[in-house]
Design a protein around this motif. Structure first.
Motif, mmCIF file in Angstrom:
data_model
loop_
_atom_site.group_PDB
_atom_site.id
_atom_site.type_symbol
_atom_site.label_atom_id
_atom_site.label_comp_id
_atom_site.label_asym_id
_atom_site.label_seq_id
_atom_site.Cartn_x
_atom_site.Cartn_y
_atom_site.Cartn_z
ATOM 1 N N PHE A 76 53.957 80.398 35.074
ATOM 2 C CA PHE A 76 52.623 80.802 34.650
ATOM 3 C C PHE A 76 51.745 79.579 34.495
ATOM 4 N N LEU A 77 50.466 79.832 34.316
ATOM 5 C CA LEU A 77 49.496 78.812 33.969
ATOM 6 C C LEU A 77 48.789 79.312 32.720
ATOM 7 N N PHE A 78 48.722 78.454 31.689
ATOM 8 C CA PHE A 78 48.044 78.783 30.438
ATOM 9 C C PHE A 78 46.761 77.974 30.383
ATOM 10 N N LYS A 79 45.658 78.643 30.081
ATOM 11 C CA LYS A 79 44.363 77.971 29.971
ATOM 12 C C LYS A 79 43.996 77.764 28.508
ATOM 13 N N THR A 80 43.355 76.634 28.246
ATOM 14 C CA THR A 80 42.847 76.360 26.906
ATOM 15 C C THR A 80 41.680 75.382 26.977
ATOM 16 N N GLU A 81 40.779 75.504 26.036
ATOM 17 C CA GLU A 81 39.684 74.542 25.901
ATOM 18 C C GLU A 81 40.263 73.258 25.312
ATOM 19 N N PRO A 82 40.087 72.121 25.966
ATOM 20 C CA PRO A 82 40.667 70.885 25.426
ATOM 21 C C PRO A 82 40.098 70.503 24.065
ATOM 22 N N GLY A 83 38.885 70.932 23.747
ATOM 23 C CA GLY A 83 38.315 70.662 22.430
ATOM 24 C C GLY A 83 38.949 71.497 21.326
ATOM 25 N N VAL A 84 39.589 72.605 21.709
ATOM 26 C CA VAL A 84 40.262 73.477 20.750
ATOM 27 C C VAL A 84 41.735 73.076 20.617
ATOM 28 N N TYR A 85 42.425 72.942 21.734
ATOM 29 C CA TYR A 85 43.827 72.508 21.749
ATOM 30 C C TYR A 85 44.089 71.865 23.108
ATOM 31 N N SER A 86 44.280 70.560 23.101
ATOM 32 C CA SER A 86 44.445 69.808 24.347
ATOM 33 C C SER A 86 45.917 69.535 24.633
ATOM 34 N N PHE A 87 46.168 69.031 25.821
ATOM 35 C CA PHE A 87 47.542 68.664 26.162
ATOM 36 C C PHE A 87 48.018 67.507 25.281
ATOM 37 N N ASP A 88 47.130 66.615 24.901
ATOM 38 C CA ASP A 88 47.506 65.545 23.963
ATOM 39 C C ASP A 88 47.959 66.138 22.629
ATOM 40 N N ASP A 89 47.256 67.182 22.158
ATOM 41 C CA ASP A 89 47.679 67.876 20.937
ATOM 42 C C ASP A 89 49.075 68.458 21.117
ATOM 43 N N PHE A 90 49.290 69.062 22.258
ATOM 44 C CA PHE A 90 50.574 69.701 22.563
ATOM 45 C C PHE A 90 51.700 68.666 22.587
ATOM 46 N N LEU A 91 51.465 67.531 23.234
ATOM 47 C CA LEU A 91 52.480 66.470 23.266
ATOM 48 C C LEU A 91 52.778 65.957 21.857
ATOM 49 N N ARG A 92 51.740 65.834 21.038
ATOM 50 C CA ARG A 92 51.916 65.382 19.654
ATOM 51 C C ARG A 92 52.757 66.390 18.860
ATOM 52 N N ASP A 93 52.433 67.683 19.024
ATOM 53 C CA ASP A 93 53.118 68.736 18.263
ATOM 54 C C ASP A 93 54.524 69.030 18.783
ATOM 55 N N LYS A 94 54.773 68.782 20.036
ATOM 56 C CA LYS A 94 56.054 69.043 20.720
ATOM 57 C C LYS A 94 56.354 70.535 20.898
ATOM 58 N N GLU A 95 56.058 71.353 19.884
ATOM 59 C CA GLU A 95 56.216 72.810 19.958
ATOM 60 C C GLU A 95 55.053 73.451 19.217
ATOM 61 N N THR A 96 54.670 74.640 19.685
ATOM 62 C CA THR A 96 53.614 75.386 18.999
ATOM 63 C C THR A 96 53.729 76.858 19.364
ATOM 64 N N ASN A 97 53.116 77.715 18.556
ATOM 65 C CA ASN A 97 52.963 79.123 18.912
ATOM 66 C C ASN A 97 51.708 79.244 19.748
ATOM 67 N N TRP A 98 51.822 79.871 20.917
ATOM 68 C CA TRP A 98 50.648 80.095 21.765
ATOM 69 C C TRP A 98 49.995 81.370 21.285
ATOM 70 N N ASP A 99 48.806 81.244 20.713
ATOM 71 C CA ASP A 99 48.153 82.418 20.130
ATOM 72 C C ASP A 99 46.679 82.441 20.505
ATOM 73 N N GLY A 100 45.988 83.431 19.987
ATOM 74 C CA GLY A 100 44.567 83.562 20.259
ATOM 75 C C GLY A 100 44.259 84.273 21.567
ATOM 76 N N VAL A 101 45.272 84.777 22.239
ATOM 77 C CA VAL A 101 45.089 85.479 23.511
ATOM 78 C C VAL A 101 44.748 86.931 23.213
ATOM 79 N N THR A 102 43.645 87.422 23.799
ATOM 80 C CA THR A 102 43.226 88.797 23.528
ATOM 81 C C THR A 102 43.110 89.668 24.774
ATOM 82 N N ASN A 103 42.949 89.065 25.940
ATOM 83 C CA ASN A 103 42.837 89.843 27.173
ATOM 84 C C ASN A 103 44.118 90.654 27.372
#
Length: 152
Positions: free
Chosen positions: A30-57
């Motif tokens: 899959f491909l997951f889209k996100t606004e980098p100002g909201v949650y960027s790949f740098d944030d993801f690398l820092r966190d190592k794991e996260t819950n992917w949320d906020g999806v409504t479609n």
């Protein structure tokens, strides 16, 4: 008891024996889209794991709900960037609430060659992809060929 027969040293399984290529699930991408100002790949690398949320479609939620541990995905920055920048994988999926699946994901690596939306649209491998046909979809299925293209 399952029977195996041999011809020239190669086993031939009876119809009662599962055939791996028919019973194993293929890897999903899959491909997951996100606004980098909201949650960027740098944030993801820092966190190592996260819950992917906020999806409504509804289609994106369905895609999340049907994921399995090990599902691989591309991290894509939307907005002004419009660039695929990294990878991740699914750790677990709790779909007990079908409208809000809880998908735990872990960070992968930066793409060696980030891919812009213009590059994606220009490649024939994406001609029928929801990535280019349904621009607002935030969780987009990919084929194995598309996954491999991102990793080049």
């Amino acid at each position: 008891m399952r029977k195996s027969y041999h011809i020239s040293g190669n086993p031939i399984r009876s119809s009662l024996t599962p055939v791996p290529s028919l019973t194993m699930k293929r890897m999903a991408y899959f491909l997951f889209k996100t606004e980098p100002g909201v949650y960027s790949f740098d944030d993801f690398l820092r966190d190592k794991e996260t819950n992917w949320d906020g999806v409504t479609n509804p289609t994106a939620v369905k895609n999340l709900r049907e994921m399995k541990p090990g599902t691989k995905w591309i991290f894509y920055h939307t907005g002004d960037e419009r660039t695929a920048v990294g990878t991740g994988s699914v750790v677990s999926v709790d779909a007990s609430d079908p409208k809000v699946p809880v998908v735990l994901v872990k960070a992968g690596q930066r793409l060696k060659h980030p891919k812009t939306l213009d590059e994606i649209k220009a490649d024939p491998v994406f001609a029928d992809s929801p990535l280019v046909k349904i621009g607002r979809l935030s969780v987009v299925p990919l084929t194995e060929k598309q996954w491999d293209w991102f990793l080049k």
